[in-house]
Structure formats: structure tokens, C-alpha cells
Design a protein around this motif. Structure first.
Motif, short mmCIF file in Angstrom:
data_model
loop_
_atom_site.label_atom_id
_atom_site.label_comp_id
_atom_site.label_asym_id
_atom_site.label_seq_id
_atom_site.Cartn_x
_atom_site.Cartn_y
_atom_site.Cartn_z
N VAL A 274 27.61 48.70 31.81
CA VAL A 274 28.15 49.57 33.59
C VAL A 274 29.72 49.94 32.94
O VAL A 274 29.23 51.39 33.52
N LEU A 275 29.89 49.41 31.84
CA LEU A 275 31.78 50.18 31.38
C LEU A 275 30.57 51.92 30.90
O LEU A 275 31.37 52.12 30.64
N LEU B 136 34.76 51.22 40.47
CA LEU B 136 35.10 50.32 40.94
C LEU B 136 35.07 48.61 40.88
O LEU B 136 33.84 48.91 40.92
N LEU B 137 35.29 47.79 39.49
CA LEU B 137 34.58 47.02 39.22
C LEU B 137 34.89 45.66 39.90
O LEU B 137 35.83 45.20 39.28
N SER B 138 34.56 44.72 40.02
CA SER B 138 34.59 43.27 40.21
C SER B 138 33.83 42.06 39.61
O SER B 138 33.11 42.70 39.40
N CYS B 139 34.93 42.08 38.87
CA CYS B 139 34.73 40.00 38.20
C CYS B 139 34.88 39.41 38.75
O CYS B 139 35.42 39.03 39.09
N GLY B 140 33.80 38.04 37.78
CA GLY B 140 33.81 36.52 38.64
C GLY B 140 35.15 36.85 37.38
O GLY B 140 34.96 37.17 36.86
N GLY B 141 35.48 35.44 38.29
CA GLY B 141 36.81 34.68 37.29
C GLY B 141 37.05 34.40 36.13
O GLY B 141 37.71 34.22 35.35
N GLY B 142 35.73 34.41 35.39
CA GLY B 142 35.41 34.01 33.67
C GLY B 142 35.56 34.99 32.92
O GLY B 142 35.81 34.71 32.12
N ALA C 295 40.54 47.26 27.01
CA ALA C 295 40.02 48.27 26.09
C ALA C 295 40.55 49.79 27.13
O ALA C 295 40.59 51.04 26.65
N ARG C 296 39.40 48.98 28.01
CA ARG C 296 38.48 50.39 28.41
C ARG C 296 38.36 50.08 29.84
O ARG C 296 37.84 51.34 30.96
N THR C 297 39.46 49.69 30.70
CA THR C 297 39.84 49.57 32.11
C THR C 297 41.32 49.54 32.75
O THR C 297 42.44 48.35 31.78
N LEU C 298 41.50 49.67 33.68
CA LEU C 298 42.68 49.15 34.45
C LEU C 298 42.61 47.40 34.91
O LEU C 298 41.62 47.63 36.54
N VAL C 299 43.15 46.62 34.93
CA VAL C 299 42.95 45.74 35.30
C VAL C 299 43.77 45.37 36.34
O VAL C 299 45.03 44.79 36.53
#
Length: 142
Positions: A40-41, A51-57, A70-74
Motif C-alpha cells: 500500500v505504501l 489516508l491509511l487506517s491500521c489495526g491496533g497491532g 520512516a514513510r508516514t505521518l502517524v
């Protein structure tokens, strides 16, 4: 920007998350999650933001955490335990599997990880206000 839910991408490519956990275990799931995250990245560039929605793990797995850092704004969307109802879809997901006690334990373990990787964090008590605040913050980052 395009919105992508990482778990939905995993389901499209590999099947249901619960089935992956059942057949490959959590470590196998985290490997798949990393591969899909990287894919995806890699699809994003300066002309194609996501806009990436990630699971909590996701951030709990070191290679995924390092890739995100390294590659996103979290942006960490925080919510209080009181906002998680007994019938919440959050509680039905692996590895929580319906247990509020497991949820509490995981949050205690994960919060320091989330704190360490987040560029920004927002309480998500009022989603519309939270979204406006995030947009304002991200616009100021450019």
C-alpha cells in the motif's frame, strides 16, 4: 487523498482476519500485514497520497512500526475505555476475541508503543471535531 483500511486490503488479498489468525497465528498474520502495508505504501507517491487506517497491532510488530515511522505521518486516534461497549466490533477482533480484560491488557501494553511512534495524537470523543483538528494539523505540516 484515497482512504485505505489495511484490514480490508488484507481481507481482499488473503481472506478473513479471524481465519488468518486461526490458521497462521498472530505471527503469520503480522507478516501478511507487513507485506500488505509495504504494498500500500509503495502505491503512494507525491501525486497519490493515501489516508491509511491500521489495526491496533500494526505498530506492535517492529518491522511494521519501523516502516510506518520512516514513510508516514502517524496520527494516533485515542479513545477512552468507557467508549468501548460490550458489543463493540473492536472487542470481537482477534486477538481480543470478546474479552474486555484482554482489551485492557493489550491497551496497557500497546499505549507506550503508540506514544513512541505517533507524530500526533487526538482523543476521538467527537469524531467530526477530531477530523477537523486533524485536517488543520496536517495542513500545517506541509
Amino acid at each position: 487523498a484515497e482512504f485505505i483500511d489495511l484490514d480490508e486490503e488484507i481481507v481482499k488479498r488473503y481472506g478473513e482476519v479471524k481465519e488468518i489468525f486461526a490458521t497462521r497465528g498472530e505471527s503469520g498474520f503480522r507478516e501478511i500485514e507487513l507485506e500488505v502495508l509495504r504494498s500500500v505504501l509503495d502505491s503512494a507517491d507525491s501525486d497519490h497520497q493515501i489516508l491509511l487506517s491500521c489495526g491496533g497491532g500494526v505498530p506492535t510488530y517492529t518491522p511494521s512500526r519501523e516502516l510506518l515511522a520512516a514513510r508516514t505521518l502517524v496520527i494516533w486516534l485515542r479513545r477512552g475505555l468507557d467508549s468501548i461497549g460490550a458489543d463493540s466490533v473492536i472487542l470481537s477482533r482477534p486477538p481480543i476475541n470478546g474479552s474486555i480484560e484482554t482489551y485492557k491488557r493489550l491497551m496497557n501494553e500497546r499505549y507506550p508503543i503508540y506514544r513512541s511512534i505517533a507524530d500526533y495524537s487526538f482523543y476521538n470523543s467527537f469524531p467530526q471535531r477530531t477530523a477537523v483538528a486533524i485536517v488543520k494539523k496536517v495542513r500545517n505540516c506541509k
